[in-house]
Write an enzyme that holds these catalytic residues in place. Structure first.
Site, mmCIF file in Angstrom:
data_model
loop_
_atom_site.group_PDB
_atom_site.id
_atom_site.type_symbol
_atom_site.label_atom_id
_atom_site.label_comp_id
_atom_site.label_asym_id
_atom_site.label_seq_id
_atom_site.Cartn_x
_atom_site.Cartn_y
_atom_site.Cartn_z
ATOM 1 N N GLN A 68 0.815 -1.209 0.000
ATOM 2 C CA GLN A 68 0.000 0.000 0.000
ATOM 3 C C GLN A 68 0.850 1.261 0.000
ATOM 4 O O GLN A 68 2.008 1.253 0.406
ATOM 5 C CB GLN A 68 -0.963 0.018 1.182
ATOM 6 C CG GLN A 68 -0.313 0.055 2.519
ATOM 7 C CD GLN A 68 -0.455 1.354 3.293
ATOM 8 O OE1 GLN A 68 -0.191 1.341 4.474
ATOM 9 N NE2 GLN A 68 -0.829 2.462 2.699
ATOM 10 N N CYS A 69 0.238 2.334 -0.496
ATOM 11 C CA CYS A 69 0.865 3.653 -0.485
ATOM 12 C C CYS A 69 -0.245 4.678 -0.235
ATOM 13 O O CYS A 69 -1.218 4.384 0.442
ATOM 14 C CB CYS A 69 1.622 3.917 -1.786
ATOM 15 S SG CYS A 69 0.569 3.962 -3.255
ATOM 16 N N ARG A 70 -0.110 5.861 -0.773
ATOM 17 C CA ARG A 70 -1.130 6.886 -0.561
ATOM 18 C C ARG A 70 -2.374 6.627 -1.422
ATOM 19 O O ARG A 70 -3.492 6.683 -0.933
ATOM 20 C CB ARG A 70 -0.550 8.275 -0.876
ATOM 21 C CG ARG A 70 -1.535 9.408 -0.690
ATOM 22 C CD ARG A 70 -0.835 10.756 -0.848
ATOM 23 N NE ARG A 70 -1.792 11.842 -0.646
ATOM 24 C CZ ARG A 70 -2.399 12.482 -1.633
ATOM 25 N NH1 ARG A 70 -2.171 12.151 -2.902
ATOM 26 N NH2 ARG A 70 -3.245 13.461 -1.364
ATOM 27 N N GLY A 72 -2.210 4.155 -4.417
ATOM 28 C CA GLY A 72 -2.138 2.909 -5.177
ATOM 29 C C GLY A 72 -1.138 2.920 -6.307
ATOM 30 O O GLY A 72 -0.838 1.867 -6.876
ATOM 31 N N ILE A 97 -4.062 4.534 1.211
ATOM 32 C CA ILE A 97 -4.529 5.044 2.500
ATOM 33 C C ILE A 97 -5.640 6.076 2.328
ATOM 34 O O ILE A 97 -6.464 6.270 3.220
ATOM 35 C CB ILE A 97 -3.353 5.570 3.357
ATOM 36 C CG1 ILE A 97 -3.738 5.542 4.842
ATOM 37 C CG2 ILE A 97 -2.892 6.938 2.890
ATOM 38 C CD1 ILE A 97 -2.558 5.585 5.787
#
Length: 111
Positions: A68-70, A72, A97
């Protein structure tokens, strides 16, 4: 339901929450930068995208790994890099997120 996007397996934030609630055995990798992780995180292992190949030994090969990141995009880039090392157990968290904050926990800090 797992969607495959550009040959990449994806998982929704609802599915991630279910896995967490059910205490399923998986690994969560956060590929954002340190300062982003400090603002908010889902408890995953922090391996910033720039170091994902250097620290690939920290990524499990024997259980599902959700990246995961901010939003995708960086997690998708990390998955593409790791797949070149032979990983086949990776799932991109759709929407990152931001989707978690929007759909699961509106109290989490986002930027």
């Amino acid at each position: 339901m797992v969607f495959i996007y550009n040959n990449m397996k994806e998982i929704s934030v609802q599915e991630l929450k279910e896995k967490m609630d059910n205490h399923e055995d998986f690994q969560l990798i956060d590929v954002r930068e340190d300062f982003e992780y400090e603002v908010s995180n889902l408890g995953g292992t922090l391996i910033p995208l720039g170091g994902i190949l250097i620290e690939a030994d920290k990524v499990s090969r024997d259980k599902p790994v959700i990246v995961q990141c901010r939003s995708g995009k960086r997690s998708a880039a990390a998955i593409m890099q790791l797949e070149q090392l032979g990983y086949t157990n990776l799932y991109n968290l759709t929407g990152g997120i931001l989707a978690w904050a929007n759909e699961i926990d509106p109290t989490i800090n986002v930027y």
